[in-house]
Each structure stands twice: as C-alpha cells, then as structure tokens.
Write an enzyme that holds these catalytic residues in place. Sequence first.
Site, PDB file in Angstrom:
ATOM      1  N   CYS A   1     109.385  14.884  52.087  1.00 27.82           N
ATOM      2  CA  CYS A   1     108.003  14.932  51.643  1.00 27.82           C
ATOM      3  C   CYS A   1     107.590  16.400  51.474  1.00 27.82           C
ATOM      4  O   CYS A   1     107.947  17.245  52.300  1.00 27.82           O
ATOM      5  CB  CYS A   1     107.011  14.267  52.595  1.00 27.82           C
ATOM      6  SG  CYS A   1     107.308  12.525  52.875  1.00 27.82           S
TER       7      CYS A   1
ATOM      8  N   ARG B   1     111.781  17.765  47.599  1.00 27.16           N
ATOM      9  CA  ARG B   1     111.706  17.259  48.978  1.00 27.16           C
ATOM     10  C   ARG B   1     111.484  15.755  49.050  1.00 27.16           C
ATOM     11  O   ARG B   1     111.555  15.157  50.122  1.00 27.16           O
ATOM     12  CB  ARG B   1     110.564  17.949  49.725  1.00 27.16           C
ATOM     13  CG  ARG B   1     110.665  19.447  49.760  1.00 27.16           C
ATOM     14  CD  ARG B   1     109.474  20.033  50.463  1.00 27.16           C
ATOM     15  NE  ARG B   1     109.514  19.711  51.869  1.00 27.16           N
ATOM     16  CZ  ARG B   1     110.108  20.438  52.794  1.00 27.16           C
ATOM     17  NH1 ARG B   1     110.697  21.551  52.460  1.00 27.16           N
ATOM     18  NH2 ARG B   1     110.096  20.072  54.040  1.00 27.16           N
TER      19      ARG B   1
ATOM     20  N   TRP C   1     108.828  10.999  50.232  1.00 24.90           N
ATOM     21  CA  TRP C   1     110.132  10.373  50.447  1.00 24.90           C
ATOM     22  C   TRP C   1     109.866   9.286  51.478  1.00 24.90           C
ATOM     23  O   TRP C   1     109.562   9.573  52.633  1.00 24.90           O
ATOM     24  CB  TRP C   1     111.141  11.390  50.967  1.00 24.90           C
ATOM     25  CG  TRP C   1     112.525  10.843  51.097  1.00 24.90           C
ATOM     26  CD1 TRP C   1     113.472  10.802  50.117  1.00 24.90           C
ATOM     27  CD2 TRP C   1     113.129  10.261  52.260  1.00 24.90           C
ATOM     28  NE1 TRP C   1     114.618  10.213  50.595  1.00 24.90           N
ATOM     29  CE2 TRP C   1     114.439   9.876  51.906  1.00 24.90           C
ATOM     30  CE3 TRP C   1     112.696  10.013  53.554  1.00 24.90           C
ATOM     31  CZ2 TRP C   1     115.316   9.272  52.800  1.00 24.90           C
ATOM     32  CZ3 TRP C   1     113.558   9.409  54.451  1.00 24.90           C
ATOM     33  CH2 TRP C   1     114.858   9.048  54.067  1.00 24.90           C
TER      34      TRP C   1
ATOM     35  N   ASN D   1     103.808  14.694  56.470  1.00 25.00           N
ATOM     36  CA  ASN D   1     105.261  14.756  56.352  1.00 25.00           C
ATOM     37  C   ASN D   1     105.816  14.573  57.752  1.00 25.00           C
ATOM     38  O   ASN D   1     105.511  15.363  58.638  1.00 25.00           O
ATOM     39  CB  ASN D   1     105.664  16.127  55.778  1.00 25.00           C
ATOM     40  CG  ASN D   1     107.161  16.365  55.842  1.00 25.00           C
ATOM     41  OD1 ASN D   1     107.944  15.423  55.897  1.00 25.00           O
ATOM     42  ND2 ASN D   1     107.556  17.630  55.824  1.00 25.00           N
ATOM     43  N   GLY D   2     106.602  13.505  57.948  1.00 21.20           N
ATOM     44  CA  GLY D   2     107.155  13.254  59.282  1.00 21.20           C
ATOM     45  C   GLY D   2     107.079  11.779  59.618  1.00 21.20           C
ATOM     46  O   GLY D   2     106.841  10.944  58.746  1.00 21.20           O
TER      47      GLY D   2
ATOM     48  N   GLU E   1     133.706  17.554  51.054  1.00 17.60           N
ATOM     49  CA  GLU E   1     132.558  18.077  50.313  1.00 17.60           C
ATOM     50  C   GLU E   1     132.589  17.611  48.855  1.00 17.60           C
ATOM     51  O   GLU E   1     131.556  17.247  48.290  1.00 17.60           O
ATOM     52  CB  GLU E   1     132.544  19.616  50.417  1.00 17.60           C
ATOM     53  CG  GLU E   1     131.469  20.336  49.651  1.00 17.60           C
ATOM     54  CD  GLU E   1     130.036  19.948  50.035  1.00 17.60           C
ATOM     55  OE1 GLU E   1     129.835  19.222  51.000  1.00 17.60           O
ATOM     56  OE2 GLU E   1     129.125  20.384  49.307  1.00 17.60           O
TER      57      GLU E   1
ATOM     58  N   LYS F   1     129.608  15.432  47.159  1.00 17.67           N
ATOM     59  CA  LYS F   1     128.904  15.884  45.952  1.00 17.67           C
ATOM     60  C   LYS F   1     128.902  14.779  44.899  1.00 17.67           C
ATOM     61  O   LYS F   1     127.889  14.481  44.294  1.00 17.67           O
ATOM     62  CB  LYS F   1     129.563  17.123  45.333  1.00 17.67           C
ATOM     63  CG  LYS F   1     129.347  18.461  45.980  1.00 17.67           C
ATOM     64  CD  LYS F   1     127.968  19.040  45.881  1.00 17.67           C
ATOM     65  CE  LYS F   1     127.090  18.539  46.994  1.00 17.67           C
ATOM     66  NZ  LYS F   1     127.072  19.287  48.218  1.00 17.67           N
TER      67      LYS F   1
ATOM     68  N   LYS G   1     115.816  16.864  49.569  1.00 18.02           N
ATOM     69  CA  LYS G   1     116.527  18.112  49.855  1.00 18.02           C
ATOM     70  C   LYS G   1     116.528  18.446  51.334  1.00 18.02           C
ATOM     71  O   LYS G   1     117.535  18.840  51.901  1.00 18.02           O
ATOM     72  CB  LYS G   1     115.846  19.241  49.065  1.00 18.02           C
ATOM     73  CG  LYS G   1     116.464  20.595  49.259  1.00 18.02           C
ATOM     74  CD  LYS G   1     117.807  20.658  48.593  1.00 18.02           C
ATOM     75  CE  LYS G   1     118.517  21.962  48.800  1.00 18.02           C
ATOM     76  NZ  LYS G   1     119.953  21.814  48.529  1.00 18.02           N
TER      77      LYS G   1
HETATM   78  O1  M6R Z   1     119.353  21.904  55.091  1.00 22.82           O
HETATM   79  P1  M6R Z   1     120.598  21.467  55.792  1.00 22.82           P
HETATM   80  O2  M6R Z   1     121.778  22.284  55.452  1.00 22.82           O
HETATM   81  O3  M6R Z   1     120.408  21.342  57.278  1.00 22.82           O
HETATM   82  O4  M6R Z   1     120.851  20.006  55.227  1.00 22.82           O
HETATM   83  C1  M6R Z   1     121.907  19.205  55.676  1.00 22.82           C
HETATM   84  C2  M6R Z   1     122.138  18.059  54.740  1.00 22.82           C
HETATM   85  O5  M6R Z   1     121.004  17.257  54.644  1.00 22.82           O
HETATM   86  C3  M6R Z   1     122.541  18.528  53.338  1.00 22.82           C
HETATM   87  O6  M6R Z   1     123.645  19.354  53.360  1.00 22.82           O
HETATM   88  C4  M6R Z   1     122.825  17.312  52.435  1.00 22.82           C
HETATM   89  O7  M6R Z   1     123.968  16.648  52.863  1.00 22.82           O
HETATM   90  C5  M6R Z   1     122.952  17.783  50.988  1.00 22.82           C
HETATM   91  N1  M6R Z   1     122.222  16.909  50.125  1.00 22.82           N
HETATM   92  C6  M6R Z   1     124.352  17.849  50.523  1.00 22.82           C
HETATM   93  O8  M6R Z   1     124.466  18.202  49.183  1.00 22.82           O
END
Ligand code: M6R
Length: 612
Positions: A2, A27, A74, A100-101, A485, A489, A607
């Site tokens: 959010c 977000r 979100w 947000n929360g 990874e 992705k 995000k």
């Molecule tokens: O902001 P952070 O690195 O703590 O976030 C961790 C994950 O939420 C983040 O890496 C997520 O998996 C991404 N969408 C990966 O692309």
Amino acid sequence: MCGIVGYTGPRQAYPVVLKGLKRLEYRGYDSSGVALLHNGKLSVHKKKGKVADLEEEMIGKDLTAQIAIGHTRWATHGEPSDRNAHPHLSASGKLAMIHNGIIENYALIKQELSNKGYTFHSDTDTEVLLNFIEDIQQNNNCSLEEAIRIALKRVTGAYCILLVHQDNPDTIIAARKGSPLVIGIGKGEHFLASDASPFIEYTKEVVYVNDYELAIVKPDELILKNLGNEKVTPYIQQLDIELAAIEKGGYDHFMLKEIFEQPSTIYDCLRGRLDASAGTITMSGISEHIEQLKNAPRIMIIACGTSWHAGLVAEYMIEELCRIPVEVEYASEFRYRNPIVNKGDVIIAISQSGETADTIVALEKAKENGAFIFGVVNAVGSSIARISHAGAYTHAGPEIGVASTKAFTGQLAVLCMMALKIGMKKGTISEERYKKLLVELSDVPEKVASILKNADEIKTIAEKYKDANDFLFLGRGYNFPVALEGALKLKEISYIHAEGYPAAEMKHGPIALVDDTLPVVFIATKDSYHEKVVSNMQEIKARKGMIISIITDGDTVSPGLSNDYFSIPEADEIVAPILSVVPLQLLAYYVGILKGIDVDKPRNLAKSVTVE
Ligand code: M6R
C-alpha cells in the site's frame, strides 16, 4: 505494501496527491482513492483498479482542495473492490482515514463496536480502527489526537495511518508502527508519503517518522509526539535523490531501465570503496566493527525473496573467504520459530526496501537476544537501516519495478566486498587471491555492460520459449542461488511456473518432469563445478529436455548440448553470479512483455511487503 500520500499547503492538493499515488503504485495497485478537504467539506473518491482508473473517474468533478490524502492498495482484509478501497469514512462522515498495514486484533474491536450499534461498509480492518478512534473521541470528549493515541495503545499489528477531519481544515494527523512514513518539509507546506518519491521535486528536506510516533501536520507546522503525548524533536535529513532516478528515462518499463542501469549502479556501489590498484576496500561499517565481525562464532543471514537469494550467494562467499559458519534464514520462518541466537552472533540483514515486515520483526527478535545486526540495505534511511547496528548501503538508487534486479546485483557486490574485507583481516584468504578478486570485482560493471549489448539474443530465446508451461533452472555452487533467482524472476512477471534447483539434486525428483516440452535453463559458467554441470546437461539431453544454457565465452562443449545458449564474459566464480543473473533477468522481462504482462506491476505482488 500500500502506498499512502498526503499534502497540506497552498498548492491544489489533488494533483500533488494523484501524482504521488502514481509514483507509489509499485507498492500496491488493486484499487486507489483520495479524500479531499475544501472549506470544511470532506469528499471521498475511490475506485477498484489502477490509479489511472481513479483519475478517469475524477474527470468532471470538483477537485479543489487545500488538503488531500490518497492511497493505493494491496489487499489484505477484503477483496479488491470500490468499497474496500481507501480512504474510509467514519460513521459520522466527518473523519477520513488511509492505512498501510494490518490491525491484527480488529475482529475483537469490530465486535465491540457492532455491539454498540456500528455498521460497517467494507471488509477492512481500517474501517474498524477508524470507527474505534471516532468512538473514543465521542465518548471521552477529547481531541482527535488524544483519541488516536488511546486507540493505538489498544491495537496490535502494523500501521501507518493518515487522518483528516472535516472540522480541522488544514491538519493531517499521521501515526506509524511498522509501516513506513516520511514527511517532506516545504516552505509553508508539508508532504507525507510511504517513501519520498511523491515529493522529491518539491523538497529534499525530510523527517522519517519512527514507530509509536504521531505527527500533527499543518502547512507551516510539524509537531511530532510519542504515544505518551511527549513532544519529540523532528530529525531533519537531506535527501540525496534526483527526479530522474524515479522516472522511466525513455525505457518502456522500469524493470528494463533498472536492468540496463546495472553497469552504473554496480559501479556506484564499488565507487569510493574498492580500489583494486591500492588493494584496499574502504567500508566504515565494517572497519568500525571488524573485531566483532571477524571473531563471530557464526553469521546468520536474514532476508526474503530475491534478497534471500543474495544471502545464499553470500553464504558461499563468507564460508569460503572468511571460514565463518553461515546460516541463511527466511525472515518469515526465523521470526516464528525459537531460533538459537547468542550474544556475539552476527546477523546480516539484506533488504532492498528496508521495510519488509518479516525481516524487521526477525531482526528485532535477534537484537533482543544480543545479536549484532549488520544491514545491507538499498533504501537510505529505511527502517532496517535504522534498526541495524552497522551496515553498508547498496547504492543502487530507487528500484521501482516490482521484480528486483539492480538491487540484487548491488547486494552481491556489497556482500562480496564484505567477505573479502573480513577474510583479509582474519587472514583466511591469501593476499594473491584477495588482490585478484578485487580486480575481478572492479571489472564487473564493464562485463555487465557487454552482456547488455547482446540483450536481443535473449529476446530471441524468449520468443521461442514464451509459451512453455513450466521452466526448470539449474545451477551448482555459486550459481545455484542464481538458478533460484532466475526461476523467481520468471514466475513473478510471466506467471509461468518455474523451479530452481541445484543441478545435481535434480535427479532426486524434478527429473521426472523432463520431456521434450520442458525448457531447462542451465547456469553453466566456467567454474570449479563446470564438468559436473555438463554431466547434468547430458542427463537432461538424454531425456529430450530443451536446454537453454548461460555459458562462459570460449566454452566449446556446452553449445553442442544446448538448444540455445547465451555467452557471458569469463569471471572468477565468486563474482560470476553478478554476471550470470543478468541474462536471466532479461529472459524473464522479455517473456513477460511478450505475454502482454505489465511487468512493473505483475498481479498480486507489491514491491515492498510491509505486512506479514
Ligand atoms: O525489499 P526486500 O529486499 O526486503 O524485499 C524482499 C522480497 O519481497 C523481494 O525481493 C521480492 O521477492 C521481489 N519481488 C523479488 O523480485
């Protein structure tokens, strides 16, 4: 998750807040809304879908306002819909709030309010908290500020809330615990947001609000208080970020821009720290705590998602170069089990956003047990950066695309420098190897640039395999986390099921999936595992799997085993993941766009995961 934004000042508030919502859309983007306050009249507008849908909905309406708060959601409690979108209005219709929360004990409070005759117009925990605040204000005949304080002492969970009241025409009241809030200080105006991106063209002076603080914000006044009603002096900081950093800069998507920025973001991460010709690494966060770090009985790495994958690479690096045992933990698991953390243990927290709720709680728990926290964080001034005892920023700049790319390579660069510096001080790495690795690391930006020049080759591969239902990603050693990874992705932005596996472990199960419809991506760069990986490729080929391989320039064996391959510059295996991940980022990107997916805002994701 959010995004929240607020404005009070002499400008027209709606356009400021709407533009802010567009910037915060990464977000969360299942619905959005605004509350506008003008001459004592409060109006709320909200819409399911993206911010553009709200903008369209607003055409033709009176948008004049001195004060506005806006939210992009979100969903947690209640499906994405107009009625669950924020802002919510209190029973009296005079008070609007965005949140947000998650309020964990909302069901209990909702029951109490229902018993008093309250009815609810949404399924959200937010509407419950809002009415709880209003109920307290009415019953106690107190100020809104006091009612918020009383309510927040009763709730459990995480929140960043912004409230506006019809009778307070120039004031926004905000409070936070566990969800981020930054206040931008302008001349006779104030901006409030989940991060600074909504207002960086207006001001670079900011205050990061801390947990359990309440902000009373008027155009020319900012008062910070704690929940005990004591004033707190705002700590004003200067932002070091330009507008261009949060714009697409001619690229079709933020994700593509961020992939292509990597030569410069990695360079920025190394700049001023690594000097290959002098044979030095300057990192004050490490130098100041070197005894603690090099004598650590063990290191635990705590992270989520892509950052967790960076942690896995770091496990290999640190164990090899520093001979310190390393455990890599998912923050969400660590926080709820009963982990053994002893005084002297070092925790490395890795996070792009610095606001991931699971990581924050896990760190707080480790800190209570006496651990030393070292943060590897991208977002400057974020919660994790502030919780940490010491740290090193990745300096990748704002990452807006939901799929993490440049933050990952920045994390690997920082973690590699850390391992080298600690290993050198500890004497667990020879001077010759140390110096060689410094040169290897400083060559990375140029090598990444040369990979990106051939991005079209990856696009061609993506066109060929975009309709597959499943993908397998295999790698060994330093390239095993890269396989994880690559799979993450692809899943995130193409919605294709993908699994990452250690290449040799594949024969203990996943090999059953292999047939002539399954693309298997091998990260098969020249390293100490290469021959073994080539054997694993043979095993897949024998079962008619379609092999796509990421290989090292000059490899004459792998191309013959592969249906398609992409070649990257030679590099020591310790730094190779920073290179080998780049074609996988591109593969996910091109498959995603070829399938017509909004790769910057893929479904169901956000995000910054600020709820557990
Ligand atoms: O902001 P952070 O690195 O703590 O976030 C961790 C994950 O939420 C983040 O890496 C997520 O998996 C991404 N969408 C990966 O692309």
